[in-house]
Write a protein that holds these residues in place. Sequence first.
Motif, mmCIF file in Angstrom:
data_model
loop_
_atom_site.group_PDB
_atom_site.id
_atom_site.type_symbol
_atom_site.label_atom_id
_atom_site.label_comp_id
_atom_site.label_asym_id
_atom_site.label_seq_id
_atom_site.Cartn_x
_atom_site.Cartn_y
_atom_site.Cartn_z
ATOM 1 N N VAL A 246 -3.605 -2.944 -6.752
ATOM 2 C CA VAL A 246 -3.847 -2.204 -5.518
ATOM 3 C C VAL A 246 -2.742 -2.507 -4.512
ATOM 4 O O VAL A 246 -2.365 -3.654 -4.313
ATOM 5 C CB VAL A 246 -5.226 -2.560 -4.916
ATOM 6 N N ARG A 247 -2.197 -1.460 -3.914
ATOM 7 C CA ARG A 247 -1.186 -1.676 -2.883
ATOM 8 C C ARG A 247 -1.485 -0.721 -1.731
ATOM 9 O O ARG A 247 -2.546 -0.089 -1.717
ATOM 10 C CB ARG A 247 0.201 -1.435 -3.454
ATOM 11 N N SER B 103 -4.346 1.867 -2.165
ATOM 12 C CA SER B 103 -4.001 2.879 -3.150
ATOM 13 C C SER B 103 -3.623 2.238 -4.474
ATOM 14 O O SER B 103 -3.118 1.123 -4.516
ATOM 15 C CB SER B 103 -2.815 3.688 -2.618
ATOM 16 N N GLU B 104 -3.871 2.977 -5.556
ATOM 17 C CA GLU B 104 -3.411 2.475 -6.855
ATOM 18 C C GLU B 104 -1.974 2.878 -7.108
ATOM 19 O O GLU B 104 -1.211 2.151 -7.717
ATOM 20 C CB GLU B 104 -4.301 3.012 -7.963
#
Lengths: 199, 199
Positions: free
Chosen positions: A55-56, A65-66
């Motif tokens: 996840v970032r 977001s992935e």
Amino acid sequence: MAYLAAPLENLIEQLCGLPGIGPKSAQRIAFFLMSLPRADAVELARAIVEVKDKVRFCSICFNVSEGEQCAICTDARRDGTVICVVEEPRDVIAIERSGRFAGKYHVLGGAISPIDGVGPEQLRFKELIDRLKEGSVTELIAATNPNAEGEATALYLAQLVRPLGIKVTRIASGLPVGGDLEYADEVTLGRAMDGRREL
Amino acid sequence: MAYLAAPLENLIEQLCGLPGIGPKSAQRIAFFLMSLPRADAVELARAIVEVKDKVRFCSICFNVSEGEQCAICTDARRDGTVICVVEEPRDVIAIERSGRFAGKYHVLGGAISPIDGVGPEQLRFKELIDRLKEGSVTELIAATNPNAEGEATALYLAQLVRPLGIKVTRIASGLPVGGDLEYADEVTLGRAMDGRREL
């Protein structure tokens, strides 16, 4: 605690570091984890590491977001002319749950708070201005928290954006639905009066 | 929650399964874990699995233990003539913390509770009797919880052990230290009266 097995002590200590978990809860959770089938414990351990690895933050709105860009930013059905500005990713979740917003988001990463040493330069205002310069946005909704820091952040946002000719609105303050007039604090009740609408 | 990254959703769901953790706490903890340095998240994940891999139950007293026998059972300085019988390993922690007991323990693994389908045969009474047959024990302290199940378990224990000629005592019930007479419930106050001691 020499009377406890060292790995159990270590786990309790680490659980104590989580938000909202005190020594008693940590102990309860540790014994629970010990009682789980090994596969379930491994699954939880894996989920913790996976969140760090997979996840970032979305490069456009800074929601979690992935991928490089989040599911909301890449969704063509969502209205790109309205951006809802929030403090944290959890606020995106809360607003999405309401089902009343179909635009896009911008996550500031906090609120302006001089006592905590957080000024506008620590938040993602610059990235927001860059988005606005693209020209398609007509309204910004300041959905920061209705407390001192959130209000200050909303005001700063309004002043910052005014020169660009974009409308800035603020989410309404008032009585929570299902609430009781009698138990409302005077500030909230005052806001509810100020924000009254014709029926 | 299509608006949240899948690994984060998965972690929140798993955290919700822990005792005392609701959806809001789970979300808060998940975002906290995401904000940790990767090494710290890995450390927690490792601690969870390690508890499953390295902690087991002592073969003598059934307290949690790293080795075949726990640190208390193998401690020659502790009095082997008195055994404190408790429901769960967490009760051992509580009594050790009081610093008032220097004997050994026996963890039953629960209390007799017919509505939950727990009878004496599900608890570790047989293993206790085996320990008593060795002959060195002179007193058993029934330190099960002071509730219906715990009292029933203590009574069962007393009846079971009577033929062996071993003294069975029960920990005192009464007012908690620092408590207020005025706010004590009548059962507790009644127990405190019954258990009065000469000054």
